[in-house]
Design a protein around this motif. Structure first.
Motif, PDB file in Angstrom:
ATOM      1  N   GLU A 126       0.854  -1.186   0.000  1.00 33.68           N
ATOM      2  CA  GLU A 126       0.000   0.000   0.000  1.00 33.68           C
ATOM      3  C   GLU A 126       0.891   1.237   0.000  1.00 33.68           C
ATOM      4  O   GLU A 126       1.928   1.269   0.679  1.00 33.68           O
ATOM      5  CB  GLU A 126      -0.905   0.028   1.242  1.00 33.68           C
ATOM      6  N   PHE A 127       0.472   2.281  -0.724  1.00 35.67           N
ATOM      7  CA  PHE A 127       1.308   3.471  -0.854  1.00 35.67           C
ATOM      8  C   PHE A 127       1.584   4.124   0.498  1.00 35.67           C
ATOM      9  O   PHE A 127       2.710   4.564   0.768  1.00 35.67           O
ATOM     10  CB  PHE A 127       0.627   4.485  -1.784  1.00 35.67           C
ATOM     11  N   TYR A 128       0.583   4.184   1.362  1.00 31.76           N
ATOM     12  CA  TYR A 128       0.753   4.888   2.622  1.00 31.76           C
ATOM     13  C   TYR A 128       1.826   4.245   3.493  1.00 31.76           C
ATOM     14  O   TYR A 128       2.456   4.906   4.335  1.00 31.76           O
ATOM     15  CB  TYR A 128      -0.581   4.959   3.382  1.00 31.76           C
ATOM     16  N   LYS A 129       2.079   2.950   3.282  1.00 34.89           N
ATOM     17  CA  LYS A 129       3.109   2.276   4.070  1.00 34.89           C
ATOM     18  C   LYS A 129       4.511   2.758   3.713  1.00 34.89           C
ATOM     19  O   LYS A 129       5.450   2.590   4.495  1.00 34.89           O
ATOM     20  CB  LYS A 129       3.009   0.767   3.877  1.00 34.89           C
ATOM     21  N   LEU A 130       4.659   3.341   2.531  1.00 32.10           N
ATOM     22  CA  LEU A 130       5.961   3.900   2.159  1.00 32.10           C
ATOM     23  C   LEU A 130       6.372   5.038   3.077  1.00 32.10           C
ATOM     24  O   LEU A 130       7.568   5.318   3.233  1.00 32.10           O
ATOM     25  CB  LEU A 130       5.920   4.421   0.716  1.00 32.10           C
ATOM     26  N   LEU A 131       5.412   5.710   3.677  1.00 34.57           N
ATOM     27  CA  LEU A 131       5.702   6.883   4.498  1.00 34.57           C
ATOM     28  C   LEU A 131       6.136   6.517   5.907  1.00 34.57           C
ATOM     29  O   LEU A 131       6.417   7.407   6.712  1.00 34.57           O
ATOM     30  CB  LEU A 131       4.463   7.790   4.548  1.00 34.57           C
ATOM     31  N   SER A 132       6.211   5.239   6.201  1.00 38.93           N
ATOM     32  CA  SER A 132       6.673   4.795   7.514  1.00 38.93           C
ATOM     33  C   SER A 132       8.166   4.517   7.460  1.00 38.93           C
ATOM     34  O   SER A 132       8.671   3.920   6.501  1.00 38.93           O
ATOM     35  CB  SER A 132       5.922   3.523   7.936  1.00 38.93           C
ATOM     36  N   ARG A 133       8.867   4.930   8.502  1.00 38.19           N
ATOM     37  CA  ARG A 133      10.313   4.689   8.532  1.00 38.19           C
ATOM     38  C   ARG A 133      10.620   3.212   8.671  1.00 38.19           C
ATOM     39  O   ARG A 133      11.773   2.797   8.489  1.00 38.19           O
ATOM     40  CB  ARG A 133      10.945   5.468   9.683  1.00 38.19           C
ATOM     41  N   GLU A 134       9.638   2.391   8.972  1.00 34.78           N
ATOM     42  CA  GLU A 134       9.864   0.956   9.054  1.00 34.78           C
ATOM     43  C   GLU A 134      10.052   0.332   7.673  1.00 34.78           C
ATOM     44  O   GLU A 134      10.508  -0.803   7.552  1.00 34.78           O
ATOM     45  CB  GLU A 134       8.687   0.285   9.762  1.00 34.78           C
ATOM     46  N   ASN A 135       9.701   1.064   6.624  1.00 31.00           N
ATOM     47  CA  ASN A 135       9.841   0.573   5.256  1.00 31.00           C
ATOM     48  C   ASN A 135      10.781   1.471   4.460  1.00 31.00           C
ATOM     49  O   ASN A 135      10.520   1.819   3.310  1.00 31.00           O
ATOM     50  CB  ASN A 135       8.465   0.513   4.574  1.00 31.00           C
ATOM     51  N   MET A 136      11.914   1.821   5.057  1.00 28.51           N
ATOM     52  CA  MET A 136      12.777   2.830   4.470  1.00 28.51           C
ATOM     53  C   MET A 136      13.412   2.388   3.160  1.00 28.51           C
ATOM     54  O   MET A 136      13.517   3.166   2.208  1.00 28.51           O
ATOM     55  CB  MET A 136      13.868   3.213   5.471  1.00 28.51           C
ATOM     56  N   LEU A 137      13.843   1.134   3.067  1.00 29.08           N
ATOM     57  CA  LEU A 137      14.464   0.679   1.824  1.00 29.08           C
ATOM     58  C   LEU A 137      13.457   0.687   0.671  1.00 29.08           C
ATOM     59  O   LEU A 137      13.790   1.077  -0.453  1.00 29.08           O
ATOM     60  CB  LEU A 137      15.051  -0.721   2.007  1.00 29.08           C
TER      61      LEU A 137
END
Length: 418
Positions: free
Chosen positions: A140-151
């Motif tokens: 999901e696009f919004y998950k990109l904005l979490s630092r947990e998915n930085m790579l």
């Protein structure tokens, strides 16, 4: 005298203020441990601001850099060889650091087990495939904005930059937006870093108050190892690179003309400030202008041996603090990847090393308590790290001349007669 003092404060004022905050925080932690609980929120606010800024900052930095590559910067032979030289020397520096840390391990101060128990259990049931998918993508696009998915976010930012670069005239407005956003986020980071002495001082007070004064001895060994390894790498490996590029005469010419760049790097703690001096020294080292004018400016941002070494030390220190094994194969491979990425991405960002630390913490899923430790290490090694970063650009240009243009790539006649 006053001008010298002003220049000194301009170049080292930030480091001195940070050290002052650390010293004051340490005093509070030693003599007033009951007060550290009240100070920790100040550190939390500082770290939260950094975490909030790192996502948009990385997006604009990466995507704008890729989007604004023009035709004159497309990979030709010189650029291709330059990329290989940059990558090779960064990885060599990182591997040397890993070897030294293996032979000279650092003992961790005693940390309450409950503070890291959740971390040690996190992700233990994940398969290799699960970890790979989670690191490089999200659903999901919004998950990109979490630092947990930085790579995954870094990959998305890079692809956005590629798309913007290929969009031609229709993408002009978007490319300008990316460049403008990059400048805005740079200044936002500068504003946040103004409270770093207060934030890190508060966190250091908390660490000293909870872990104890033995924390000082813990920092001494990795710092000492870094400075000794940095000096060794500077003298031995740079000489080796110069020898590969131009033989004995290449070594002589490199060191004869590397004195002023070295002094500039140490006195300014800035690779950018050293770049003009490097460009002036390059012809005297036998580097053709066609190579120097490409490799040295790009190397200022993309080629950082000192940052590569410090990145490994920071990751190692963080792992030691939380009681995890740094020398697991998966951890080492990930550390190399982070090191290369940080060396490339963070170069054009003020205090870019701190962004690398945010990336490191996010990829490994480390607790935020590890951030002050690695930030302190990064700050204290800055002078020699800058020396390696900045002066490594000219010896890299010598290697590029040798491999891209052949044995006569360097101006060997000038070297022999100089």
């Amino acid at each position: 005298m006053q001008n010298k003092l002003s220049r000194f404060l301009e170049n080292y004022g930030g480091i001195l203020l940070l050290l002052l905050g650390i010293v004051l925080g340490s005093i509070v932690g030693v003599f007033f441990p009951e007060a550290v609980g009240w100070l920790k929120p100040l550190g939390d606010v500082f770290l939260n601001l950094l975490f909030a800024a790192v996502v948009p900052l990385l997006f604009f930095a990466i995507s704008s850099a890729v989007a604004n590559i023009d035709g004159s910067q497309k990979l030709g032979r010189i650029i291709s060889v330059m990329a290989g030289v940059f990558l090779s020397t960064i990885v060599i520096a990182a591997l040397c650091t890993m070897v030294v840390l293996w032979f000279f391990p650092v003992e961790a101060p005693q940390v309450p087990a409950e503070s890291v128990s959740e971390l040690l259990q996190a992700g233990s049931d994940d398969t290799w495939g699960d970890k790979l998918v989670r690191f490089v993508s999200v659903d999901e696009f919004y998950k990109l904005l979490s630092r947990e998915n930085m790579l995954a976010f870094v990959i998305f930012s890079f692809l956005t930059g590629v798309a913007a670069m290929r969009s031609g005239q229709a993408g002009d407005s978007f490319r300008k937006f990316l460049s403008s956003g990059n400048e805005v986020m740079k200044h936002l980071l500068i504003l946040i870093m103004k409270i770093a002495p207060l934030g890190l001082g508060a966190y250091f007070a908390y660490q000293v108050g909870t872990i104890g004064p033995e924390l000082f001895g813990f920092y001494a060994k990795p710092l000492g190892l870094y400075y000794l390894l940095g000096a060794f790498y500077f003298l031995v490996f740079f000489s080796l690179y110069a020898y590969i590029a131009g033989g004995r005469s290449g070594v002589d010419r490199y060191w004869k003309n590397n004195i002023l760049p070295s002094a500039t790097a140490i006195s300014t703690c800035s690779s950018i400030a050293t770049m003009p001096v490097n460009l002036a020294a390059a012809p005297r080292m036998g580097i053709p202008a066609s190579v120097a004018n490409v490799v040295i400016p790009l190397g200022t941002t993309l080629h950082k041996n000192g940052s590569s070494m410090s990145s490994i030390v920071k990751i190692y220190v963080a792992f030691v603090l939380i009681g995890r094994d740094f020398f697991e194969p998966a951890t080492l491979i990930t550390a190399l990847g982070i090191t290369v990425l940080v060396s490339i991405v963070a170069g054009g960002i003020p205090n870019g090393g701190y962004i690398g630390e945010m990336l490191m913490i996010s990829v490994y899923g480390l607790p935020t308590e590890a951030i002050p430790a690695v930030m302190i290490i990064g700050t204290l090694v800055d002078p020699i790290a800058t020396l390696l970063n900045a002066t490594g650009d000219t010896v890299a240009a010598m290697l590029v001349s040798r491999f891209a243009l052949g044995r006569k790539g360097l101006n060997t006649e000038g070297i022999e007669n100089g």
